[in-house]
Design an enzyme around this catalytic site. Sequence first.
Site, short mmCIF file in Angstrom:
data_model
loop_
_atom_site.label_atom_id
_atom_site.label_comp_id
_atom_site.label_asym_id
_atom_site.label_seq_id
_atom_site.Cartn_x
_atom_site.Cartn_y
_atom_site.Cartn_z
N LYS A 54 0.69 -1.22 -0.14
CA LYS A 54 -0.04 0.09 -0.12
C LYS A 54 0.81 1.18 -0.03
CE LYS A 54 -3.86 -1.34 2.74
NZ LYS A 54 -4.76 -1.33 4.07
N ARG A 92 -12.34 12.82 7.98
CA ARG A 92 -13.46 13.60 7.29
C ARG A 92 -14.68 13.16 7.36
NH1 ARG A 92 -14.00 10.46 2.94
NH2 ARG A 92 -11.66 9.45 2.01
#
Length: 692
Positions: free
Chosen positions: A158, A296
Amino acid sequence: MFNKILIANRGEIACRVAATCARLAIKTVAVYSDVDARAQHVSACDEAVHIGGNTPAESYLNGQRIIEAALATGAQAIHPGYGFLSENAGFAQACADAGLVFIGPSPVSIEAMGLKAESKRLMGAAGVPLVPGYHGSDQDPALLQREADAIGYPVLIKASAGGGGRGLRVVNHADEFEAALTSCQREAIHSFGSDAVLIEKYVQRPRHIEVQVFGDTHGNYVHLFERDCSVQRRHQKVLEEAPAPGMTDALRTEMGAAAVAAARAVNYVGAGTVEFIVEQKPDGSMNFFFMEMNTRLQVEHPVTEAITGQDLVAWQLRVAAGEKLPLQQDQLHITGHAIEARLCAENPDHDFLPSTGTLQMLRWPEGVTFARGAVRVDSGVREGDVISPYYDSMLAKLIVHGANRVEALARLDRALAQTQIVGLHSNVQFLRHVLQSPSFAQAELDTALIAREQNRLLNQEKLGLPLTAAAHIASTLVAERALQNPDPFSRRDGWRAYGAATRRFDLEFHGKPVRADLRYGRDDALHLSLRMDGAAADVDAKTRVAITVENLQGALQFSATAQGLVIEFAGQTCTAVCHSVSHEKGLETHIFTAQAASKIIAIDVFSHAGDAPTQGGRLSAPMPGKVVSFAVQAGDVVKIGQVLAIMEAMKMEHTIAAPADGVVAELLYAPGDQVAEGAALLRLESTQAVPA
Ligand code: ADP
Ligand code: ADP
Ligand code: MG
């Protein structure tokens, strides 16, 4: 509470934030790029500031201009939505420095969770379970390979700074590791500006279950339960639901506590999501591991709103204004089941290539409201809007709530059936096929569901030729009669409008010519025969496969109702809504029924467009976008299928591969150039030109 805020985003999320502000009597300021001058989010706000430019870097990522706009309009706070600047610690700090409230966590919290590797180290220390893996700062390739070998394959590489399902590589064998690492690092540096990676055990048949958390400035934390986002395509979410099917109270409590611990460890303030990868054990139990925290509001937050009855944007505003969390943990409860579908401008039949163009027709399902138990449409587009290649391809989200999962699924399917889009390709039908698949219906969820079932999901029975052609002809007759007679259905004898007993239609269905003959019978019906022949479907250059010849005859009956045309042909009946738009070859009619959608072209013999074949050796952009890189140079000898160039459009990379063996004669653009749809990127010459 604030009097006025600026919304530093576009599309559905900007509209969604504006809706809550309107309800709370908070004034809103929109910002917009050149192409978005007439976008819905601009009209959804009380005032708007033109930032300029079209690319995200020039517009919605231009933090300095956005802060200037907030100061100039007297906004007290900035809501960043998701994407763009929402997880940018530098921007959050710049807001604070300018005396503006950033509606989100502190720059320190964003930073702590911003890099996947660092956040894992922090979470490990806070006692949150982690997937076995390596998240050190030493990035020596030999060390990374040894770590991967030690973890055991398959592993996942990743990009530490990655997001949006990009910068991920699954590696199944040790000898594939090096190539995957290089490719991951290349994408990472290009897309995220850093080539740091981490390595994790690749969990087999996992589920993605995430927990919505909230913190306030008074040190309070709650979680608002989980969402299951296992239905993904290429690591990007497609359908999201809450609660997670099969979740037990004990596991929910445990995951909720882990998510709150994660938030607490970074003094989190505002809305955040802790994502877990969940391993499914043969005995049905589940093991969960921390994956990342998104600092968020999440795209799929509406399903949480639906099951809790809370407005999460209102929560964000209150917390940002310094208020305490509106509710405590024991005051939060789950009611029913909610599911969201992400509606995207993309073409499932062409490897989900993003689609641009004008929304010539856009109809949302009935009963659009924010109320629970109904269909909610969070959209950022309107009929007539042009979908540009500059931003991502999500047009809207459909969210439904039901007493239970079965009810929610049925409601979503109905809502999708009532969603009509003409002018662009969309994934509406594909979403219905996923929803109707036995595995999804039975909640047999894992992140590979779509990949595994893709063939079946894409090759679903579409609305066939007979009904499609019949619907087109019926709608044509209705349109013609409407021009001649205000009451076209009172009489039947007048159908002989052209004085001829037979009328011929030259049609094209799925790229194949169809001839339809309509005969005006003595009985009440119109007799329609269809012929589809002659066309050989090219499978590859060597095999030619003849298609089945369909020769269907039948009586066509139809009537018009408020719901659309009720059509009977060849033993089938359906209610269809037809919408015709002009096409380079003539007229294209889109047919929407409760079961499926379909389209057919009526060939205009006077139109010659579309019959100029693309010239050999020319390689063109499948859509407007930016040239990322060329993999070849002039003079290179290439083989069919070899990668020649990479393009980027709508935040997706597209590979341009050689259509034939040849020699690269000339590159027609440079990396970074913006190109129009159909623009030739390079010129290829036939291999014979090269001396042996
Ligand atoms: P979710 O909020 O459900 O986690 P995604 O992870 O798909 O949704 O990301 C949310 C949004 O954030 C996307 O629609 C996109 O606008 C933005 N985004 C995420 N990752 C990236 C990225 N690497 N580059 C640009 N935008 C991104
Ligand atoms: P992004 O920031 O792009 O959202 P994530 O770390 O959240 O990256 O991972 C995206 C998706 O990749 C997950 O939703 C899941 O489907 C898959 N994934 C991530 N980590 C693993 C893992 N260790 N094993 C299996 N699948 C994983
Ligand atoms: Mg994620």
